[in-house]
Structures are given as structure tokens and as C-alpha cells.
Write a protein that holds these residues in place. Sequence first.
Motif, PDB file in Angstrom:
ATOM      1  N   VAL A   7       0.873  -1.175   0.000  1.00 46.53           N
ATOM      2  CA  VAL A   7       0.000   0.000   0.000  1.00 46.53           C
ATOM      3  C   VAL A   7       0.910   1.225   0.000  1.00 46.53           C
ATOM      4  O   VAL A   7       1.720   1.395   0.922  1.00 46.53           O
ATOM      5  CB  VAL A   7      -0.912   0.024   1.250  1.00 46.53           C
ATOM      6  N   ASP A  10      -0.473   7.680  -3.394  1.00 46.72           N
ATOM      7  CA  ASP A  10      -0.721   7.930  -4.818  1.00 46.72           C
ATOM      8  C   ASP A  10       0.456   8.677  -5.464  1.00 46.72           C
ATOM      9  O   ASP A  10       0.804   8.418  -6.608  1.00 46.72           O
ATOM     10  CB  ASP A  10      -2.005   8.760  -4.998  1.00 46.72           C
ATOM     11  N   SER A  13       3.031   6.327  -6.768  1.00 52.10           N
ATOM     12  CA  SER A  13       2.643   5.114  -7.495  1.00 52.10           C
ATOM     13  C   SER A  13       3.202   5.067  -8.914  1.00 52.10           C
ATOM     14  O   SER A  13       3.633   4.001  -9.361  1.00 52.10           O
ATOM     15  CB  SER A  13       1.132   4.928  -7.473  1.00 52.10           C
ATOM     16  N   LYS A  29      -1.950  -2.897 -10.315  1.00 58.74           N
ATOM     17  CA  LYS A  29      -2.215  -1.745  -9.443  1.00 58.74           C
ATOM     18  C   LYS A  29      -3.706  -1.648  -9.166  1.00 58.74           C
ATOM     19  O   LYS A  29      -4.500  -1.726 -10.096  1.00 58.74           O
ATOM     20  CB  LYS A  29      -1.815  -0.462 -10.191  1.00 58.74           C
ATOM     21  N   LEU A  30      -4.042  -1.456  -7.913  1.00 59.29           N
ATOM     22  CA  LEU A  30      -5.446  -1.283  -7.542  1.00 59.29           C
ATOM     23  C   LEU A  30      -5.617   0.061  -6.855  1.00 59.29           C
ATOM     24  O   LEU A  30      -4.772   0.447  -6.039  1.00 59.29           O
ATOM     25  CB  LEU A  30      -5.888  -2.379  -6.557  1.00 59.29           C
ATOM     26  N   SER A  32      -7.087   2.162  -4.034  1.00 56.85           N
ATOM     27  CA  SER A  32      -7.586   1.778  -2.714  1.00 56.85           C
ATOM     28  C   SER A  32      -7.798   3.030  -1.858  1.00 56.85           C
ATOM     29  O   SER A  32      -7.456   4.137  -2.261  1.00 56.85           O
ATOM     30  CB  SER A  32      -6.612   0.798  -2.045  1.00 56.85           C
ATOM     31  N   THR A  33      -8.351   2.817  -0.692  1.00 55.41           N
ATOM     32  CA  THR A  33      -8.650   3.936   0.202  1.00 55.41           C
ATOM     33  C   THR A  33      -8.170   3.593   1.597  1.00 55.41           C
ATOM     34  O   THR A  33      -8.472   2.495   2.103  1.00 55.41           O
ATOM     35  CB  THR A  33     -10.180   4.194   0.245  1.00 55.41           C
ATOM     36  N   GLY A  40      -7.479   8.475  -0.979  1.00 56.40           N
ATOM     37  CA  GLY A  40      -6.989   7.465  -1.911  1.00 56.40           C
ATOM     38  C   GLY A  40      -5.544   7.060  -1.678  1.00 56.40           C
ATOM     39  O   GLY A  40      -4.706   7.898  -1.340  1.00 56.40           O
ATOM     40  N   ASN A  41      -5.255   5.783  -1.838  1.00 49.77           N
ATOM     41  CA  ASN A  41      -3.876   5.328  -1.950  1.00 49.77           C
ATOM     42  C   ASN A  41      -3.852   4.235  -3.025  1.00 49.77           C
ATOM     43  O   ASN A  41      -4.876   3.990  -3.675  1.00 49.77           O
ATOM     44  CB  ASN A  41      -3.269   4.918  -0.594  1.00 49.77           C
ATOM     45  N   THR A  42      -2.700   3.662  -3.249  1.00 53.29           N
ATOM     46  CA  THR A  42      -2.580   2.675  -4.327  1.00 53.29           C
ATOM     47  C   THR A  42      -2.039   1.377  -3.756  1.00 53.29           C
ATOM     48  O   THR A  42      -1.082   1.395  -2.976  1.00 53.29           O
ATOM     49  CB  THR A  42      -1.616   3.199  -5.420  1.00 53.29           C
ATOM     50  N   THR A  43      -2.669   0.272  -4.140  1.00 50.68           N
ATOM     51  CA  THR A  43      -2.200  -1.031  -3.678  1.00 50.68           C
ATOM     52  C   THR A  43      -1.612  -1.797  -4.859  1.00 50.68           C
ATOM     53  O   THR A  43      -2.272  -1.960  -5.882  1.00 50.68           O
ATOM     54  CB  THR A  43      -3.366  -1.826  -3.048  1.00 50.68           C
TER      55      THR A  43
END
Length: 109
Positions: A7, A10, A13, A29-30, A32-33, A40-43
Motif C-alpha cells: 500500500v 498515490d 505510485s 495496481k489497484l 484503494s482507500t 486514496g492510496n494505491t495497492t
Amino acid sequence: MKLVIAVVQDKDSSRLSDALVKHNVRATKLASTGGFLKSGNTTFMIGIEDDRVDGVCKLIRDNCRSRKQMMAPMSSMGGNTDSYVPYPVEVEVGGATVFILPIDRFEQF
Ligand code: 2BA
Ligand code: 2BA
């Protein structure tokens, strides 16, 4: 084989994505929150051979940085005044939260 779940913020990413491609690491890449900041963030999901896990962790470490972020005051709308925080709170968001899981089986059809 392992599944690396990372995780990240953003802001980091696309840099991390580029680094993974450059080093021939396949990833998904998903969007995510974060449960706490609710922003928002990125998983990243990365399926990778065992002997490349440390290299992937290094790429993540090198391309993601921690930052201070303000948590907006919580709204008291909704009637629950118990959780009302009237002032912004500063939190340190880490460069990355990484989980490494064993993969029982990996198939591509
Ligand atoms: P993408 O990463 O967008 O990759 C799409 C296709 O591009 C891949 O199909 C593969 O044929 C090619 N490709 C990807 N990376 C490459 C590289 N470094 N060099 C040469 N060709 C490359 P698939 O292998 O069928 O993968 C389809 C999607 O499945 C991928 O989309 C990715 O989202 C996911 N994926 C595949 N392997 C993964 C893994 N080990 N870990 C996580 N996600 C994976
Ligand atoms: P958020 O849940 O939006 O959390 C953002 C940052 O807020 C956290 O940064 C931490 O500094 C702070 N924080 C989170 N929960 C807190 C709490 N109950 N009390 C006080 N401060 C709190 P990080 O720890 O670096 O985490 C960044 C993001 O990574 C998190 O976003 C969440 O999406 C994910 N994450 C972190 N730990 C996780 C875990 N154990 N399981 C799943 N996801 C996790």
C-alpha cells in the motif's frame, strides 16, 4: 513464489510502477482507500519468485517516501458528536505498508 502486497501513497505510485517495469517485475495496481484518512492510496499486487522478493522490497523502499499529512476535522454531521474532532490532526503516512504472502499455486490461462 510470493505475493507482495504494497500500500503506497498515490504520489509515489507512477514512480514505483516505472521502476517495476524497468526491472522486469510484473504487477497489478489497484486503487484503494486508507481506512483512517479515508483518502486514496494505491495497492500493488506483485507475484514474484522467492529469490526476487528482497529486490522488490528495495524497489518499493527506494521509490516511496513518508510524508506528513493533515487529517481534515471530522464532521459532526450525522449526529455522532463522540467522534467529532474540531481541529486538523497531522499524521505521518509511511512510504509503504508491505505484506508478503506465500502463493500456493500460480496459473496464467
Ligand atoms: P499488464 O501488466 O498490463 O501486462 C499486460 C501484458 O503485457 C502481460 O499479459 C504480458 O503479456 C505483457 N507484459 C507485462 N509485463 C511485461 C514485461 N515486463 N515484459 C514483457 N511483457 C510484459 P499477462 O502476463 O497475461 O498479464 C495480464 C495482467 O495480469 C497484467 O497486466 C497484470 O495486471 C497482471 N499480472 C500478470 N502477472 C502478474 C504478476 N506476476 N503479479 C501481479 N500481477 C500480474
Ligand atoms: P490510512 O488508514 O489512511 O492511514 C494513514 C496514516 O494515518 C497511517 O500511515 C498512520 O500514520 C495514521 N493512522 C492510521 N490509523 C491510525 C489510528 N488508528 N490512530 C492514529 N493514526 C493512525 P501508515 O501506517 O503508513 O499507513 C498508510 C496506509 O497503509 C493506511 O492508510 C492504510 O491504507 C494502509 N495500512 C497501514 N497499516 C495497515 C494494515 N495493518 N492493514 C492494512 N492496511 C494498512
